[in-house]
Structure formats: C-alpha cells, structure tokens
Design an enzyme around this catalytic site. Structure first.
Site, short mmCIF file in Angstrom:
data_model
loop_
_atom_site.label_atom_id
_atom_site.label_comp_id
_atom_site.label_asym_id
_atom_site.label_seq_id
_atom_site.Cartn_x
_atom_site.Cartn_y
_atom_site.Cartn_z
N ARG B 13 0.83 -1.21 0.00
CA ARG B 13 0.00 0.00 0.00
C ARG B 13 0.87 1.26 0.00
NH1 ARG B 13 -2.13 0.57 6.27
NH2 ARG B 13 -0.37 -0.53 7.18
N SER B 40 -4.88 4.53 6.03
CA SER B 40 -4.72 3.12 5.68
C SER B 40 -4.29 2.94 4.23
CB SER B 40 -6.03 2.36 5.90
OG SER B 40 -6.41 2.43 7.25
N GLU B 61 -19.19 4.67 0.01
CA GLU B 61 -18.41 4.15 -1.12
C GLU B 61 -19.18 4.19 -2.44
OE1 GLU B 61 -18.86 2.53 1.77
OE2 GLU B 61 -16.89 2.48 2.71
N ASP B 120 -8.52 -8.02 11.83
CA ASP B 120 -9.90 -7.54 11.67
C ASP B 120 -10.87 -8.66 11.31
OD1 ASP B 120 -9.48 -4.93 12.38
OD2 ASP B 120 -9.34 -4.17 10.32
N ARG B 170 -1.77 -4.86 3.12
CA ARG B 170 -1.40 -4.17 4.34
C ARG B 170 -0.03 -4.57 4.91
NH1 ARG B 170 -3.47 -5.56 10.24
NH2 ARG B 170 -2.86 -3.67 11.33
#
Lengths: 282, 317
Positions: B13, B40, B61, B120, B170
C-alpha cells in the site's frame, strides 16, 4: 424564450414517438416518459447550453445532463433526436437487436447525447456531482443537470450523494425529481413513503424548489430558470417537479399501471388519436 | 535459479501511496478520492501536496464510485481508495454500470486485500475481489507483488485508458523487484527459468513462490517462476511457453480458488494445452482473525504449500 407554441408542438410529437416506440416492441416505460416530456423539451430546447451537432463525451464548455432513472429512455431518445443528436429514423430501432437505443441508456455503441449508462437506479446523482466537480476543476461555469424518479429516492446512494453535494458546496448542480408519486408496484406512499420530501432535501442542505405544474412547459422553463439563479451560491439545487405519469394519454393517467407496460394495437390507436402529429412520425 | 536479493521490507500500500504522490506531480489530470481510510491507503501525502485534487468521500463508497465515474467526463483520471472489500463487493453494481459498462477511466485502488489484512477478520478479508472484477467486461485487474511493483503499477495505470482494479495489501513484505524494472500491463515476468514445473504467482504469493523454488532446487527439482501481476488481460504466451516445457503448473494467490488467477490459468490451459494443475489458494471458506503469518499458514498459502503442490502436480504429468 423560445416560442411556447413551438415547444408544445415538439412535446406532442415526442409523446407520439414515446407511445409508438414502446408499442413497436411491446416493451418499455411509457408512463414516466410521458410525464417528463415538458422537462426534457424545456431542458434541451431552452435551458441547456449544448452542442447537438458535434457531440463530445467530455462536453467542455457545455452544460451536461444525466438521466438517473434510465427506464424513461424513450422520452430522452426522442428529444435527443429532435434536438439533432441523431436521426429521428433511428428511434425505430429502440430496444431492437444491434440498436444503439438500448432499453436503458448506454454509451457502448456511442449514441450521441449519452455520457453514462443508467438503469440500475440511484447512481446518477453521484455521477452528476463528479462531473460538476470536474467542471469546477477545469474552471468552467457550465451547469450539470440530473433527473431522478421519486421512487428512485428509495435508493440509499441518493442520500450519500445528497450529503456529499451539500457538505462540499457543489453549487453548479441542478437536480430534478420527477415527483409523480407512482412506481411499478403502486403509489410511492404505499410502497415506501418518502415522507416530507421537501423537508428532507432542505435538511440535507439543498436549495429546494417545488413546482406543481410539471406538465406545463412555461412553468417548467420558469422553474429551471429560477434554479439557475440559485446556482453558484454554495448550495446544490433541487427541483421537486410534480408531474402526472402518463400525461397526454387519458387511460395512462391516474394510475401506476403504465409505468412499464406497452400499449397494444388498439390502445396505440387510441393514444395517437389524442396526440397531434406535429412534426411527422419517424 | 536466479537469485533475488531482498532490497528491504515494506507494505505494498505504501507503493501505491508513493506512486500516487509521484503521479500527482507528473499528471495534473490525476485526482484522488478516499472513503475515510486516507491513512490506511497511504493517500495522505497526495492529499497534503494536492488538496484541490483530493476528495474525501466519507463512509459512502457507492457515492464515491459514482462521483469517480462522473469526474472522468471532462478529462480527470480518478483514483479511488478504500479497502478491497469496500472497493468491490460493496459497490459492485456501481462499478458495473457507471464504470465498466460506461467505459470510464477510473482506477479502483484497493488495499488490505486477502487474509493478510489480519486481525480484523473475515468481514474485511475479501478473497473474492479478483473474481468479481475480472468477470466485468472492460475491466483490467492488477495485483502487484511488492512495494516497487505496486508503485510502478500505480504510475502505469494512469497512462492506460480504461477501468482498472489495482489490488494491494497491508503487511510489510520483502521488496525484491528492482526499482527500475518496467511495468507493462498484461505482460508477465519470467522471474526464474526452470524445466520441471511452472509456478505462476501473483501478489504476496510471488515472494513465497521464489522461496518455494529455492526449496525445490535443494530437492533437485527445477521450478520456473512466473509473476503474473496482470490477471486480466492475462499474458497467455508466457504461460503456454512455460507449460510446453514443464508439462505441469501450480498457481498461487491470496484469493479463493473460485474466480482467481488459478481459474484464469486453467481456463486458458483447458482450451489450449490441457495441463495438470494444482491450486495454492483459499478453498471455498472465509478467513478469520489472526496475524497475517498465522493466517497464511492455516489457510495453506505458505512457501511449503507451494512446494507440496509442485511435488504433487509433477506426479500427474
């Protein structure tokens, strides 16, 4: 202002086109199309700064219109043809195999006047906001117009867009709701009531005008001109335009039943008997 | 086999964020939008440098995707940013109608793809996104493998006219693609030549494929490692040339078997050169909470799983 008699004459021909187009396929959406004739004629013949002779996807220095409730494509196609975007004869291909006039508007085959596909509801306001932002980034003072069904406002994306436009002062945008109170399954109030619609848009931070005579060409021109005067003042503008689904064909009025049904031969003849052929059928 | 020294470790990222910043300087038509995940997505530097070309959409979104489509009318090149799950399944219809069918020049940039999102859990670990996106006509699907490749891909897609889905992640992973390696959309990269088995990998599994090839070399097995960063359009030539030589193939990806790179490869091979294939991918299950490393092990996406798959597929020649 354009000659009102002339615009009424265009409107009558557009109505004939609509019923003939849906009859020819036994499919399509005549009700909302007939109800929005005055809006489209006013927009394309009086309000928009647009170039129908040389269509350009980017539309630099032009006002741009997006139809969010794509199912009323017949009225749009007819008005685009009468405005010079493409030949009127092409209206005969509506909903046929290999046609550029898809059941719902599409860009794939390069139909002049169409800049985005619509049909799946709730997306056009977001698209309009995006183009409105691009106009500002490009330093243009052109305006963006969008049209939505009232039933379409049941889609959540509409309210995401409503919030964004107000919060970010997208004030070069004039959205209109075809406020006819009907959707496929019945009256909007019975299917999923919109409640206090004017209050909702105001609460979201929009400038709101309600026009009760959405099928009177002069009233529609006036309300659109009034909306233009409200642009550039830090708020997006919403017109709640009261119309009659099926306007101009008596048996299609006062009911939701002609939202998505086509007339048979006999019903077509009846409808055409009520609509003067002013500019010649395609 | 060819050695790839580790040049450092970084998240992919960040390759996107750094690429976007560079693009902002190079191309004033590039605009960026984010749905409340600027940090993020590593889009903060672009936002800072080009505040007038950055648009905070909020947690909305669908509206972001629609706005991006609209912004292309008048020449802008929008890069949308949110997690891969919210970039795809949440807004599939908006992408389908307003971007793919309408052929809009939007770059859908998706972080935290796959299991390596980690703790998560499954609500956020999308493993179906490549399948959803590659099924859409007009959509180009790219899944780069390290920081350098992600940065290069970010720059490359701005010059490509049409909708693109760019998928990255990530965790911090080894950087091994040379900084100056050109990124060509639709062109696979021959990382290491071999003769016994072909390994085709994408995303985070590419480094693991190189580790697996090294392990196999120790066992006397010569593995050919191909990096397919563009899943659609697929570089058919590099895959067909390889299997003509090796006669068997393993595909490796951080995605469901269904809809993934492996399925694209098997679809190609069954129509051309039917070839034994093994899939290193998630097999019809959701993920769960855990560290990225724990999850990759539990769900069979480690180098050792590629080794095992290679040994298995070689017996089927």
């Amino acid at each position: 202002m354009a000659d009102i008699a002339q615009l009424k004459s265009v409107s009558s021909q557009v109505r004939r086109d609509i019923v003939r187009m849906v009859h020819a396929n036994s499919s399509g959406h005549p009700g909302g199309s007939l109800g929005c004739v005055e809006y489209f004629v006013a927009l394309y013949f009086e309000i928009l700064n647009h170039n129908s002779a040389d269509f350009d996807m980017d539309g630099f220095d032009e006002d741009i219109f997006f139809l969010s409730n794509g199912h009323i494509s017949p009225v749009w196609y007819s008005v685009l043809a009468h405005s010079g975007y493409f030949e009127k004869a092409e209206l005969a291909t509506f909903r046929k195999l290999n046609s550029r006039l898809q059941g719902h508007p599409a860009t794939e085959e390069g139909l002049e006047g169409i800049r985005i596909a619509s049909g799946s509801l709730g997306q056009g306001l977001s698209v309009g906001i995006g183009t409105a932002i691009t106009k500002k980034l490009n330093g243009e003072d052109s305006l963006i117009y969008t049209l939505h069904g009232d039933g379409e406002l049941q889609e959540g994306q509409i309210w995401e867009a409503a919030m964004y436009a107000a919060a970010n002062k997208v004030d070069n945008l004039i959205a209109t709701v075809d406020y006819n109170g009907r959707q496929i399954d019945g009256d909007v109030d019975d299917v999923l009531s919109l409640g206090d619609l004017e209050g909702k848009w105001k609460a979201f931070g929009w400038e709101v005008i309600t026009e009760d005579n959405g099928n009177d060409i002069e009233s529609v021109i006036n309300v659109l001109n009034k909306a233009k005067t409200l642009t550039g003042k830090g708020k997006p503008v919403m017109i709640l335009l009261r119309t009659e689904m099926g306007q101009g064909v008596d048996y299609m009025m006062g009911t939701h039943k002609w939202h998505g049904s086509a007339p048979n031969d006999e019903q077509l003849a009846n409808a055409l008997g009520q609509l003067e052929e002013t500019l010649g059928d395609y | 086999m060819k050695e790839y020294p580790v040049l450092g470790k970084k998240d992919t990222r960040s390759g996107f964020g750094d690429g976007l910043l560079e693009l902002g300087k190079k191309n004033d038509q590039v605009v960026a939008m984010c749905a409340d995940l600027t940090g993020s997505l590593k889009m903060g530097a672009f936002k800072e440098a080009f505040p007038d070309r950055f648009f905070q959409a909020g947690i909305a979104e669908a509206n972001m995707i629609g706005m991006a489509a609209g912004m292309t009318i008048g020449g802008k090149i929008p890069f949308t940013g949110t997690f891969a799950n919210f970039s795809t399944s949440r807004v599939y219809d908006q992408i389908r109608q307003s971007i793919a069918y309408s052929e809009k020049n939007v770059k859908i940039c998706a972080s935290h793809a796959g299991l390596t999102l980690g703790e998560d859990g499954a609500t956020h670990q999308v493993l179906e996104d490549v399948g959803m996106m590659k099924m859409l006509p007009n959509m180009c699907v790219i899944n780069p493998c390290d920081y350098n490749q992600t940065k290069a891909a970010t720059l490359a897609i701005a010059d490509y006219e049409g909708p693109v889905y760019l998928r990255f992640g990530r965790p911090s992973v080894p950087i091994f693609i040379p900084e100056d390696m050109p990124f060509e959309i639709g062109k696979g990269i021959m990382l290491s030549e071999g003769t016994d088995v072909t390994i085709v990998a994408t995303g985070h599994l590419v480094w693991k494929a190189l580790e697996a090839a090294k392990e196999l070399e120790g066992k006397g097995i010569s593995a050919e490692v191909i990096n397919i960063h563009t899943i659609k359009p697929l570089d058919e030539e590099i895959i067909l040339n390889s299997v003509m030589k090796t006669k068997c193939i393993v595909t490796a990806e951080e995605h469901q078997i269904a809809g993934g790179l492996g399925e694209s490869v098997s679809s190609l091979l069954c129509r051309t050169i039917p070839t034994p294939q093994e899939f290193v991918a998630v097999d019809d299950t959701f993920g769960e909470s855990g560290t990225p490393a724990e999850l990759m092990t539990k769900y069979g996406l480690d180098a050792i799983d590629i080794v095992t798959a290679c040994e298995a597929v070689m017996t089927r020649k």
